[in-house]
Design a protein around this motif. Structure first.
Motif, PDB file in Angstrom:
ATOM      1  N   ILE A 149       0.863  -1.176   0.000  1.00 50.12           N
ATOM      2  CA  ILE A 149       0.000   0.000   0.000  1.00 50.12           C
ATOM      3  C   ILE A 149       0.901   1.227   0.000  1.00 50.12           C
ATOM      4  N   TYR A 150       0.625   2.129  -0.919  1.00 54.53           N
ATOM      5  CA  TYR A 150       1.334   3.402  -0.988  1.00 54.53           C
ATOM      6  C   TYR A 150       0.313   4.489  -0.682  1.00 54.53           C
ATOM      7  N   THR A 151       0.698   5.461   0.144  1.00 60.44           N
ATOM      8  CA  THR A 151      -0.250   6.497   0.549  1.00 60.44           C
ATOM      9  C   THR A 151       0.411   7.868   0.537  1.00 60.44           C
ATOM     10  N   ASP A 152      -0.436   8.874   0.369  1.00 58.66           N
ATOM     11  CA  ASP A 152       0.029  10.246   0.541  1.00 58.66           C
ATOM     12  C   ASP A 152      -1.173  11.123   0.857  1.00 58.66           C
ATOM     13  N   GLY A 153      -0.903  12.203   1.553  1.00 58.07           N
ATOM     14  CA  GLY A 153      -1.922  13.189   1.875  1.00 58.07           C
ATOM     15  C   GLY A 153      -1.432  14.562   1.482  1.00 58.07           C
ATOM     16  N   ALA A 154      -2.382  15.460   1.282  1.00 57.58           N
ATOM     17  CA  ALA A 154      -2.037  16.831   0.902  1.00 57.58           C
ATOM     18  C   ALA A 154      -3.059  17.775   1.501  1.00 57.58           C
ATOM     19  N   ALA A 155      -2.610  18.969   1.841  1.00 55.72           N
ATOM     20  CA  ALA A 155      -3.519  20.033   2.267  1.00 55.72           C
ATOM     21  C   ALA A 155      -2.913  21.358   1.839  1.00 55.72           C
ATOM     22  N   SER A 156      -3.749  22.197   1.302  1.00 57.24           N
ATOM     23  CA  SER A 156      -3.314  23.513   0.863  1.00 57.24           C
ATOM     24  C   SER A 156      -3.725  24.522   1.931  1.00 57.24           C
ATOM     25  N   GLY A 157      -2.748  25.054   2.636  1.00 55.27           N
ATOM     26  CA  GLY A 157      -3.038  25.988   3.715  1.00 55.27           C
ATOM     27  C   GLY A 157      -2.854  25.375   5.078  1.00 55.27           C
ATOM     28  N   ASN A 158      -3.130  24.155   5.221  1.00 52.06           N
ATOM     29  CA  ASN A 158      -2.902  23.344   6.430  1.00 52.06           C
ATOM     30  C   ASN A 158      -3.248  24.073   7.736  1.00 52.06           C
ATOM     31  N   PRO A 159      -4.493  24.310   8.080  1.00 50.92           N
ATOM     32  CA  PRO A 159      -5.650  23.692   7.428  1.00 50.92           C
ATOM     33  C   PRO A 159      -6.076  24.418   6.160  1.00 50.92           C
TER      34      PRO A 159
END
Length: 158
Positions: free
Chosen positions: A4-14
């Motif tokens: 399993i390969y995973t990634d997350g992203a957020a612009s501004g965080n939050p």
């Protein structure tokens, strides 16, 4: 063995966020992604793992999760999350997602491998593209209800 390969992203965080997942076992290959109108990068990194594990159809699978998130990898591999459970997640964020992870953790034999992000690793790069695209797809954003509820209750205290 399931990779399993995973990634997350957020612009501004939050800010707007998304996750990307690749599941691979032999000739089987599946991609999953989703986006949210308001969330954090750490939530998306963790949610990617949860979504991936929930996608497994048979309990007892041997799974290796490849992630560029030290937050997720270290929390599990160093056993921190199990201590957080004993302390009721006092002063810890993302309790809702950690509890979901722990339910899935019980069902499978899960190991984590940290990989350096944005380092031309093909699956990690693909997961990043999936996560970013989902974070920008306003028409399909979901609501990260737990995050928004916690954020709204915190802002009322100010």
């Amino acid at each position: 063995m399931i990779e399993i390969y995973t990634d997350g992203a957020a612009s501004g965080n939050p800010g707007p966020g998304g996750y990307g997942v690749i599941l691979r076992s032999g000739k089987h290959y599946k991609e999953i992604s989703g986006g949210f109108r308001m969330t954090t990068n750490n939530r998306m990194e963790l949610l990617a793992v949860v979504v991936a594990l929930k996608a497994l159809k048979t309990p007892g699978q041997e799974v290796v999760v490849f992630s560029d998130s030290k937050y997720v990898v270290d929390s599990v591999e160093k056993g921190w999350v199990f201590g957080w459970v004993q302390k009721g997640f006092k002063d810890k964020k993302n309790k809702d997602l950690w509890l979901q992870y722990l339910q899935q953790h019980k069902l499978h034999k899960v190991k984590f491998k940290w990989i350096k992000g944005h380092n031309e690793h093909p699956e990690n790069e693909r997961c990043d593209r999936l996560a970013v695209a989902a974070s920008q797809d306003k028409a399909n954003w979901a609501i990260d209800a737990a995050f928004e509820a916690e954020r709204n209750s915190s802002s009322k205290l100010l």
